[in-house]
Design a protein around this motif. Structure first.
Motif, short mmCIF file in Angstrom:
data_model
loop_
_atom_site.label_atom_id
_atom_site.label_comp_id
_atom_site.label_asym_id
_atom_site.label_seq_id
_atom_site.Cartn_x
_atom_site.Cartn_y
_atom_site.Cartn_z
N ALA A 109 -17.81 2.29 2.39
CA ALA A 109 -18.34 1.10 3.06
C ALA A 109 -17.46 -0.12 2.84
O ALA A 109 -17.31 -0.95 3.74
CB ALA A 109 -19.76 0.82 2.56
N TYR A 110 -16.84 -0.19 1.66
CA TYR A 110 -16.01 -1.35 1.33
C TYR A 110 -14.52 -1.03 1.38
O TYR A 110 -13.71 -1.78 0.81
CB TYR A 110 -16.38 -1.87 -0.05
CG TYR A 110 -17.71 -2.58 -0.11
CD1 TYR A 110 -17.85 -3.87 0.43
CD2 TYR A 110 -18.82 -1.97 -0.66
CE1 TYR A 110 -19.08 -4.52 0.39
CE2 TYR A 110 -20.05 -2.61 -0.69
CZ TYR A 110 -20.17 -3.89 -0.17
OH TYR A 110 -21.39 -4.53 -0.19
N SER A 111 -14.14 0.05 2.06
CA SER A 111 -12.73 0.44 2.08
C SER A 111 -11.84 -0.61 2.75
O SER A 111 -10.69 -0.81 2.33
CB SER A 111 -12.57 1.79 2.78
OG SER A 111 -13.08 1.75 4.09
N HIS A 112 -12.35 -1.28 3.77
CA HIS A 112 -11.55 -2.33 4.43
C HIS A 112 -11.29 -3.49 3.46
O HIS A 112 -10.15 -3.97 3.33
CB HIS A 112 -12.25 -2.84 5.67
CG HIS A 112 -11.46 -3.87 6.43
ND1 HIS A 112 -11.60 -5.22 6.19
CD2 HIS A 112 -10.51 -3.75 7.39
CE1 HIS A 112 -10.76 -5.89 6.98
NE2 HIS A 112 -10.10 -5.02 7.72
N LEU A 114 -11.39 -3.37 0.15
CA LEU A 114 -10.51 -2.89 -0.91
C LEU A 114 -9.06 -2.80 -0.43
O LEU A 114 -8.12 -3.16 -1.16
CB LEU A 114 -10.98 -1.53 -1.41
CG LEU A 114 -12.32 -1.49 -2.15
CD1 LEU A 114 -12.75 -0.06 -2.41
CD2 LEU A 114 -12.21 -2.26 -3.46
N GLY A 115 -8.88 -2.30 0.80
CA GLY A 115 -7.53 -2.17 1.35
C GLY A 115 -6.84 -3.51 1.50
O GLY A 115 -5.65 -3.66 1.15
N VAL A 116 -7.57 -4.51 2.01
CA VAL A 116 -7.00 -5.86 2.17
C VAL A 116 -6.67 -6.45 0.80
O VAL A 116 -5.61 -7.09 0.62
CB VAL A 116 -7.97 -6.76 2.95
CG1 VAL A 116 -7.48 -8.21 2.94
CG2 VAL A 116 -8.13 -6.27 4.38
N LEU A 117 -7.54 -6.24 -0.18
CA LEU A 117 -7.28 -6.76 -1.53
C LEU A 117 -6.02 -6.13 -2.13
O LEU A 117 -5.17 -6.84 -2.71
CB LEU A 117 -8.50 -6.48 -2.42
CG LEU A 117 -8.40 -6.93 -3.88
CD1 LEU A 117 -8.20 -8.44 -3.97
CD2 LEU A 117 -9.63 -6.51 -4.67
N LEU A 118 -5.89 -4.81 -2.00
CA LEU A 118 -4.69 -4.15 -2.52
C LEU A 118 -3.44 -4.61 -1.78
O LEU A 118 -2.37 -4.76 -2.39
CB LEU A 118 -4.85 -2.63 -2.39
CG LEU A 118 -5.88 -1.98 -3.31
CD1 LEU A 118 -6.03 -0.50 -2.99
CD2 LEU A 118 -5.49 -2.16 -4.77
N TRP A 119 -3.57 -4.84 -0.49
CA TRP A 119 -2.42 -5.33 0.29
C TRP A 119 -1.99 -6.72 -0.20
O TRP A 119 -0.79 -6.99 -0.36
CB TRP A 119 -2.79 -5.38 1.76
CG TRP A 119 -1.84 -6.13 2.62
CD1 TRP A 119 -0.59 -5.76 3.00
CD2 TRP A 119 -2.06 -7.43 3.18
NE1 TRP A 119 0.00 -6.72 3.78
CE2 TRP A 119 -0.89 -7.77 3.91
CE3 TRP A 119 -3.13 -8.33 3.16
CZ2 TRP A 119 -0.77 -8.98 4.59
CZ3 TRP A 119 -3.01 -9.52 3.83
CH2 TRP A 119 -1.85 -9.85 4.54
N GLN A 120 -2.97 -7.58 -0.47
CA GLN A 120 -2.65 -8.92 -0.97
C GLN A 120 -2.00 -8.86 -2.35
O GLN A 120 -1.05 -9.59 -2.63
CB GLN A 120 -3.92 -9.77 -1.01
CG GLN A 120 -4.48 -10.10 0.36
CD GLN A 120 -5.82 -10.80 0.27
OE1 GLN A 120 -6.51 -10.75 -0.75
NE2 GLN A 120 -6.22 -11.45 1.37
#
Length: 435
Positions: A109-112, A114-120
């Motif tokens: 549910a929170y993959s988007h 989490l993905g944006v956080l890891l990208w940042q």
């Protein structure tokens, strides 16, 4: 391998202990259905926002779960069969899987986010943000697939231990009614063009309800076992079934497992590639949801009669007839689907006929495999299904990429595999008749 089911004394089917067990197992079926009916479709909607690659889609929803089943299934199945504890042989594994499945769904549910956080945190260029989101989705989906495959197999093993074989076809029919009713509610009320906006909240709700249902099931079974009710229910289930713990020759088992595998993979093309297909044929999301809900509604009406027929005439006969009808229907769909209306008609046919097959054959393994080795042998069956699914899913994704993403191919692939599967089911039927 056991033959045709015998007739058992009716009073043993509905004792107080068995009724309590039925209610708990149906509660588990409700949690299972919430997950199985909605999560794959929600994941496909989520995935489509970041990738339309048919190889990736078929690999994640076809090949990946199959690989997990092939590698983990036999090990967990054998471990479960050998387990002896105060909680029984399946409950400890179900207690471990339920929270892990719920946690995987929360991650999905929170993959988007989490993905944006890891990208940042990584400092990568803006064009790479989607890759981080996709990576998080794939990791969470892999975790979900691993634990859900194990949990589903163990839940079926628990049903096999406690439900009398004389009525197990009808029990699976009732379980299918619960599952299909959940599917009708989801596709009719929630499946529409705004689904992406509510997908996260739906996934989180399902995670909480699934965890609650299976914790209640495990608690209830343990309490009934402490009072001696589950032991008595299991004894009655064995007595009512009149089952000998015999085995079968290797060729009969091979036919059985191959028939089940062919039945499982023939429905994959239409199921996995549905969202890409509705894009090609200009089908509205709401119309797709309504057509699927209509198919499930018809399947609800058919579930109990099909379960009774399976108990009366044996699941192999139902499987052969349904597989042959499904093959003819999918080959006709390949020829006749040209636009949104024809696609929705044949989607409805796919849902109904596939539902008849799944309901009619749900009790096949419990009826034919020895109880004490059920999880181990069922895992071997799942491993063969997994091996064929890996090959078939990747091949189908490759062919769809090569033919310019013409999704009429999914009907041709489903029809040809079902036709070959009908041949396997016919050979299995002849083998059982000889026994």
């Amino acid at each position: 391998m056991h033959g045709m089911p015998g007739v058992a004394p009716r009073q043993r089917w509905f004792s107080a202990g068995l009724l309590a067990v039925y209610v708990l197992l149906l509660l588990g079926g409700l949690g299972w259905s919430l997950k199985e009916r909605a999560i794959p479709d929600l994941f496909k909607v989520q995935l489509r926002q970041f990738s339309d690659n048919p190889v990736l889609l078929n690999s994640l929803l076809g090949a990946l779960p199959a690989l997990i089943s092939m590698l983990a299934g036999p090990l967990i199945g054998a471990w479960s069969d050998r387990t002896r504890s105060a909680l029984g042989r399946h409950i400890p594994f179900l207690l471990a899987c339920a929270p892990l499945i719920a946690l995987s769904l929360v991650g999905l549910a929170y993959s988007h986010t989490l993905g944006v956080l890891l990208w940042q945190l990584s400092g990568a260029v803006p064009d790479e943000q989607n890759y981080f989101v996709l990576a998080c989705m794939c990791v969470c989906w892999t975790s979900y697939s691993l634990f859900t495959i194990i949990g589903n197999a163990l839940f079926i093993g628990l049903i096999n231990d406690l439900v009398p074989h004389a009525i197990i076809g009808r029990f699976f029919g009732v379980l299918r009614i619960v599952s299909l009713a959940v599917g009708v509610l989801f596709f009719y009320y929630y499946f529409g063009n705004e689904l992406t906006e509510v997908a996260q909240s739906i996934v989180l709700t399902i995670a909480a309800l699934y965890l609650l249902c299976f914790l209640l099931v495990c608690y209830g079974i343990v309490r009934l076992r402490a009072r001696g009710v589950v032991h008595e229910a299991a004894r009655q289930a064995l007595d009512a079934a009149g089952v000998a713990q015999g085995g079968a020759d290797g060729w009969t088992y091979t036919l059985l497992f191959l028939s089940i595998a062919m039945g499982a993979i023939c429905v994959l093309p239409a199921n996995i590639n549905s969202y890409h297909a509705i894009g090609q044929f200009a089908v509205d999301f709401r119309a797709y949801g309504r057509a699927t809900a209509a198919g499930y509604s018809v399947s609800i009406l058919l579930a109990w009669p099909i379960g009774w027929l399976a108990d009366r005439y044996h699941p192999v006969r139902i499987g052969f007839a349904a597989m042959l009808v499904y093959a003819c229907c999918m080959l006709a769909a390949w020829w006749l689907v040209t636009g949104p209306t024809s696609y929705l008609i044949w989607l409805f046919v796919h849902v109904v006929v596939a539902g008849v097959f799944l309901t009619g054959t749900a009790s096949l393994l419990p009826l034919t495999l020895p109880r004490q080795q059920f999880s181990s042998l069922a895992a071997l069956s799942a491993a063969l299904t997994a091996l064929l699914t890996v090959f078939f899913s990747i091949l189908l994704g490759y062919l769809l990429g090569r033919n310019g993403h013409d999704y009429r191919l999914v009907f041709l692939a489903a029809g040809l595999v079902a036709l070959a599967g009908a041949g396997c089911w016919y050979r299995l039927l002849r083998a059982l008749r000889r026994r």
